[in-house]
Design an enzyme around this catalytic site. Structure first.
Site, mmCIF file in Angstrom:
data_model
loop_
_atom_site.group_PDB
_atom_site.id
_atom_site.type_symbol
_atom_site.label_atom_id
_atom_site.label_comp_id
_atom_site.label_asym_id
_atom_site.label_seq_id
_atom_site.Cartn_x
_atom_site.Cartn_y
_atom_site.Cartn_z
ATOM 1 N N GLU A 123 -3.898 -6.830 0.272
ATOM 2 C CA GLU A 123 -2.544 -6.775 -0.260
ATOM 3 C C GLU A 123 -1.714 -7.914 0.345
ATOM 4 O O GLU A 123 -2.084 -8.486 1.375
ATOM 5 C CB GLU A 123 -1.879 -5.436 0.097
ATOM 6 C CG GLU A 123 -2.621 -4.223 -0.478
ATOM 7 C CD GLU A 123 -1.912 -2.895 -0.217
ATOM 8 O OE1 GLU A 123 -1.822 -2.103 -1.166
ATOM 9 O OE2 GLU A 123 -1.478 -2.638 0.909
ATOM 10 N N ASP A 154 7.305 -2.917 2.443
ATOM 11 C CA ASP A 154 7.120 -4.371 2.614
ATOM 12 C C ASP A 154 8.367 -5.256 2.490
ATOM 13 O O ASP A 154 9.190 -5.042 1.599
ATOM 14 C CB ASP A 154 6.178 -4.936 1.535
ATOM 15 C CG ASP A 154 4.951 -4.117 1.314
ATOM 16 O OD1 ASP A 154 4.714 -3.147 2.047
ATOM 17 O OD2 ASP A 154 4.199 -4.462 0.386
HETATM 18 C C1 FRU Z 1 1.699 -2.911 0.547
HETATM 19 C C2 FRU Z 1 1.878 -2.384 -0.863
HETATM 20 C C3 FRU Z 1 1.788 -3.520 -1.862
HETATM 21 C C4 FRU Z 1 2.568 -3.006 -3.028
HETATM 22 C C5 FRU Z 1 3.673 -2.226 -2.363
HETATM 23 C C6 FRU Z 1 4.115 -1.007 -3.110
HETATM 24 O O1 FRU Z 1 2.254 -2.109 1.533
HETATM 25 O O2 FRU Z 1 0.946 -1.370 -1.131
HETATM 26 O O3 FRU Z 1 0.458 -3.885 -2.176
HETATM 27 O O4 FRU Z 1 3.047 -4.035 -3.845
HETATM 28 O O5 FRU Z 1 3.190 -1.860 -1.075
HETATM 29 O O6 FRU Z 1 5.263 -0.449 -2.528
#
Ligand code: FRU
Length: 473
Positions: free
Chosen positions: A195, A21
């Site tokens: 998310e 992300d």
């Molecule tokens: C989304 C996610 C988020 C988390 C991160 C962990 O892709 O699962 O919810 O904070 O990636 O790397």
């Protein structure tokens, strides 16, 4: 550097190792900051750090040292960053404004929210001594804080993913947070956890009015399998978000399979966002080396009224600065039935644009073909949809989930822009009203672009095929 096979040439990717992300998107003193979920020791997901890159134009990026490291409270999961101009946090200690990063501490016990601050334009970050600033209330998935200053109610608002809905919290100083409301239990798609939410106010094209948009990534449960980004339009009064669509209604920002965890930059004049160009279904297997993970191209956001509904519109930022001088352009051109036009392509860094002035074809296809492989975009006028077929697009067997034909509903094709960058395609139709983002891994040495009208003619206008230069050079 940056010359490896499949390496995107005008999209951001880290020099080495794993990225997911985008995090902490923030504009300050002429610099766009891009932090990201980063595992510095391997090409698969592992203990999360915040990697860091900066850009002046969102096209040319410079990778900086890792910004935030895991600690005894846990890994550093996704989050956001803001300029605390009024020093509400009291953490300012230089002539620069203090920048505050708000992130999830993912511990073995649970997930909670913490902050780090920078007094040197984002170059170095110190963690706040009083972390966490928001404790876990007993919810397993409790993460990805996105914070902005809400002027009417004079407070910071945090939007947080909590299971398969979002929670809103408010704070006067970024340090003390209180619960405001929750949204989503009965709304939209719930095929997976929610998310990386974002709450923004966007202009409606051609009107003075603005509307609030709540953006939420969901994994799994996307329209074409796995990860995707949904959104809701509505109102926000400083306490609660009220959607103005029906509960069952699902709206997707991007109908391709590789656009996830997208959020907006804070402190910019115009709303701009970027997403991670992958899908959790196969992200850990994609055949790139020595890096794994790339960002989408940045896109400007607005809203448009279409058939009585508000739709999220995404327009690519301007890439004029890297358009190579040699380009094929034509004012108009008619594709005759079943007579493909072929154009040899010498590199997969291009932008193909055109308008559709007349169309009697049952389908208009756009194919990148090499020996034994192809990637195809099909504008299907009969089924009123666009499909991206990557079933035979080169390397596809690294994951069973990868080969696919994805679909996006489309009544009529008026205009299109197709961005290709070594191992990705981003399709924008009808001035940003429909978007599809997909990865593909071609292996053929020679490639030809074929465009074809099936069972009828397609009258094209303002056509151009431009090569885009590498932004790494
Ligand atoms: C989304 C996610 C988020 C988390 C991160 C962990 O892709 O699962 O919810 O904070 O990636 O790397």
């Amino acid at each position: 550097m940056y010359e490896e096979k499949f390496r995107p040439q005008y999209h951001f990717s880290p020099k080495k190792n794993w990225m997911n992300d985008p995090n902490g998107l923030l504009f300050y003193k002429g610099e766009y900051h891009l932090f990201y979920q980063y595992h510095p020791y391997s090409k698969v997901w592992g203990p999360m750090h915040w990697g860091h890159a900066i850009s002046k134009d969102l096209i040319h990026w410079e990778e900086l040292p890792i910004a935030i490291y895991p600690d005894e409270l846990g890994q550093i999961f996704s989050g956001s960053a803001v300029v605390d101009r009024e020093n509400t946090s009291g953490l300012k200690n230089s002539d620069e404004d203090v920048l505050i990063a708000i992130f999830t501490h993912h511990g073995e016990d649970n997930e909670k929210q913490s902050i780090a601050y920078s007094n040197d334009k984002g170059r170095t970050w110190a963690k706040y001594k009083g972390n966490p600033v928001l404790k876990n209330p007993g919810i397993k998935d409790f993460r990805d804080p996105k914070v902005f200053w809400h002027n009417p109610s004079q407070k910071w608002i945090m939007t947080l993913a909590a299971g398969d809905c979002v929670h809103f919290y408010g704070s006067p100083n970024l340090l003390d947070w209180s619960f405001l409301s929750s949204f989503g239990k009965e709304y939209g798609a719930h095929g997976g956890v929610w998310e990386c939410p974002d709450l923004i106010e966007l202009e409606i094209e051609g009107e003075k009015a603005k509307k609030w948009v709540l953006i939420v990534s969901i994994n799994p449960g996307g329209p074409n399998g796995g990860s995707a980004v949904q959104y809701f339009t509505g109102d926000f009064d400083g306490i609660a978000f009220a959607a103005d669509t029906e509960k069952e209604r699902m709206q997707w920002a991007d109908h391709g399979r590789d656009f996830y965890a997208a959020v907006t930059w804070s402190n910019t004049q115009e709303p701009i966002w970027i997403g991670w160009m992958s899908n959790w279904q196969y992200a850990k297997q994609v055949p790139t080396d020595p890096f794994r993970g790339a960002m989408s191209i940045p896109r400007k956001l607005t809203l448009r009224k279409e058939e009585g509904e508000l739709k999220l519109i995404q327009l690519p930022i301007d890439f004029a600065s890297i358009v190579a001088s040699e380009a094929i352009t034509m004012e108009s051109f008619t594709l005759q039935p079943d007579k493909p036009e072929k154009i040899e392509i010498n590199n997969l860094q291009m932008l193909f644009q055109g308008k559709v002035k007349g169309n009697t074809a049952s389908a208009f296809t756009w194919t990148i073909r090499g020996e034994n492989e192809y990637l195809q975009i099909i504008f299907d006028g009969v089924n009123k949809e666009v499909r991206i077929d990557r079933t035979q697009s080169g390397l596809t067997t690294f994951s069973e989930q990868f080969p696919s034909v994805s679909k996006m509903p489309l009544k009529e094709l008026e205009e299109f822009s197709i961005f290709i960058d070594q191992s990705s395609v981003e399709l924008f139709v009808n001035q940003g009203s429909g978007v599809m983002t997909e990865l593909f891994f071609p292996t053929a040495k020679k490639m030809v672009l074929e465009i074809e009208a099936i069972d009828g003619i397609v009258d094209l206008g303002d056509i151009s095929l431009k090569n885009l230069q590498s932004s790494w050079k």
